[in-house]
Design a protein around this motif. Structure first.
Motif, PDB file in Angstrom:
ATOM      1  N   CYS A 236      34.093  65.111  -6.861  1.00 58.51           N
ATOM      2  CA  CYS A 236      34.024  66.464  -6.308  1.00 58.51           C
ATOM      3  C   CYS A 236      34.703  67.424  -7.275  1.00 58.51           C
TER       4      CYS A 236
ATOM      5  N   CYS B  43      37.899  69.278  -5.533  1.00 60.80           N
ATOM      6  CA  CYS B  43      39.158  68.647  -5.117  1.00 60.80           C
ATOM      7  C   CYS B  43      39.395  67.310  -5.801  1.00 60.80           C
TER       8      CYS B  43
ATOM      9  N   CYS C 133      31.573  66.897   0.358  1.00 59.27           N
ATOM     10  CA  CYS C 133      32.855  66.226   0.183  1.00 59.27           C
ATOM     11  C   CYS C 133      33.571  66.145   1.534  1.00 59.27           C
TER      12      CYS C 133
ATOM     13  N   CYS D 152      37.064  68.325   1.165  1.00 57.63           N
ATOM     14  CA  CYS D 152      37.102  69.795   1.057  1.00 57.63           C
ATOM     15  C   CYS D 152      35.799  70.468   1.454  1.00 57.63           C
TER      16      CYS D 152
END
Ligand code: ZN
Ligand code: ZN
Lengths: 213, 207
Positions: A20, A23, A40, A43
């Motif tokens: 991701c 994050c 994700c 996040c």
């Protein structure tokens, strides 16, 4: 959702993972169903989405965008009339007059975001896609892809379309104005840009085979 | 925190440019084997650079709002418009709908960007775990809407090109529009320089 990967051996990191970008969470890649979007878990950012538009479709889109772009630039966008006078504005007319009127910074911003960078973007996409149709990497693939990524956020044709609408309404307060074919060509361009915005061009790295340039 | 593994814990780095998953060799000049772009665990000097750009953008933002962006001359009547007065004029004389759109693009979005980036910087630097998901979303919103602020700049350019009737009526750009264009460009670079992964890094982390 996605299974987090466990017990990873990072000795040789294969592209079987998604990381991701927002994050740094690692996921195992998986095939996405039609219309599916992987997000994700941590996040909620977009990880990947199923591509409903194939290479062929994208190729057609880019060609349409190029035609619309040419039209948008040769036809006037707006024409204004007062006492028999007619004045038309084109994109280059705007750029030139901003340069002359001591707003060179604005002229440069407009020339880059509305003319040169869109051309670079469309031209490079055309080149990449022309080869990708045969699952091949175009000559210069590597630096073209890097340039495409960098140019990405700096094209603003869709903002210009909205700007033209505002300008028409503002000028209409004092004068007679009419919209010209240029603005419709920009409208088409805006639709294509919207269609394209859901496509992550970075998928070409995985899509095409590695061949020595 | 959570059992979701993070690339930095696994010694991996995801390449931004091509999304290749690379091993973190911990060298400052490491490059992605696939696309050749520099690899960093986090964007280098993200805090310092974003702060500097944000402050620079703000210094351009003040004259952008105070100085007029456009002069309209109509039958000898000279009228200088700032961003705000242009919006009010549009609201009163033209179309309130468009006035709302211009207000959003020219006032709300830049102000939101300053507040959002400031908030993200301060909270991440303090290693705060407060509302991380929402902060992530806020960052993506700022990234997504930022460039629409260029709207007013293009409007001035179009009107200048359009209204050129010499003595009777004319539109000229004024310095405010240059400052505003620069503000938009610099805030865009500022939001690109910020590394959203810092939101999730917690207390003890560095570049
Ligand atoms: Zn994430
Ligand atoms: Zn790469």
């Amino acid at each position: 959702m996605t299974m987090p990967s466990q017990g990873l051996k990072p000795a040789l990191a294969p592209p079987t993972l998604w990381i991701c970008e927002h994050c740094d969470t690692v996921y195992r890649r998986r095939k996405l169903a039609r219309g599916e979007v992987a997000r994700c878990v941590r996040c909620d950012a977009l990880l990947a989405r199923h591509h409903s538009i194939g290479v062929r479709g994208m190729f057609v889109l880019v060609i349409t965008a190029m035609i619309a772009f040419v039209q948008a630039n040769i036809w006037p966008i707006v024409t204004l009339g007062l006492n028999g006078h007619q004045i038309s504005a084109t994109l280059w007319g705007c750029i030139m007059i901003m340069w002359r009127e001591h707003a060179q910074v604005v002229a440069v911003i407009a020339a880059l975001t509305l003319f040169f960078l869109p051309i670079v973007k469309m031209g490079f996409l055309f080149w990449i896609l022309a080869y990708a149709r045969q699952r091949r990497r175009a000559p210069g693939f590597r630096w073209i892809m890097v340039t495409l990524y960098r140019v990405g956020p700096w094209t603003m044709s869709e903002v210009f379309v909205l700007g033209a609408l505002v300008a028409i309404v503002k000028a209409h307060m004092y004068f007679e104005v009419q919209a010209n074919p240029g603005i419709f060509a920009y409208g088409v361009l805006m639709l294509i840009i919207t269609a394209f915005s859901s496509i992550d061009v970075r998928r070409f790295w995985d899509l095409t085979e590695e061949t020595p340039a | 925190m959570s059992e979701l593994p993070r690339a930095s814990d696994l010694g991996l780095i995801g390449c931004h440019v091509c999304r290749m998953v690379c091993r973190d060799v911990k060298a400052p000049d490491a490059a992605c084997p696939r696309c050749g772009s520099p690899l960093h665990k986090r964007k280098s000097g993200s805090y310092t650079r974003t702060w500097a750009l944000l402050i620079a953008a703000f210094m351009f933002y003040l004259p952008a709002n105070i100085l007029p962006i456009m002069r309209t001359v109509s039958l000898g009547d000279v009228d200088d418009n700032t961003i705000l007065s242009g919006i009010i004029e549009l609201w009163v004389k033209g179309s309130p709908d468009l006035a709302v759109i211009v207000f959003t693009a020219s006032i709300v979005v830049p102000v939101l960007k300053f507040f959002a980036l400031g908030l993200l910087l301060i909270s991440s630097q303090r290693g705060s775990q407060w509302a991380q998901r929402q902060r992530g979303k806020l960052y993506r919103l700022v990234e997504f809407i930022g460039y629409w602020s260029m709207l007013d700049v293009f409007v001035v350019a179009l009107l200048t090109a359009l209204v050129q009737f010499g003595f009777f009526s004319q539109v000229e750009p004024l310095p405010g529009v240059v400052f505003f264009g620069l503000t938009v460009v610099i805030t865009m670079i500022a939001s690109m320089t910020f590394d959203p992964r810092l939101i999730w890094d917690g207390r003890d982390s560095d570049d």
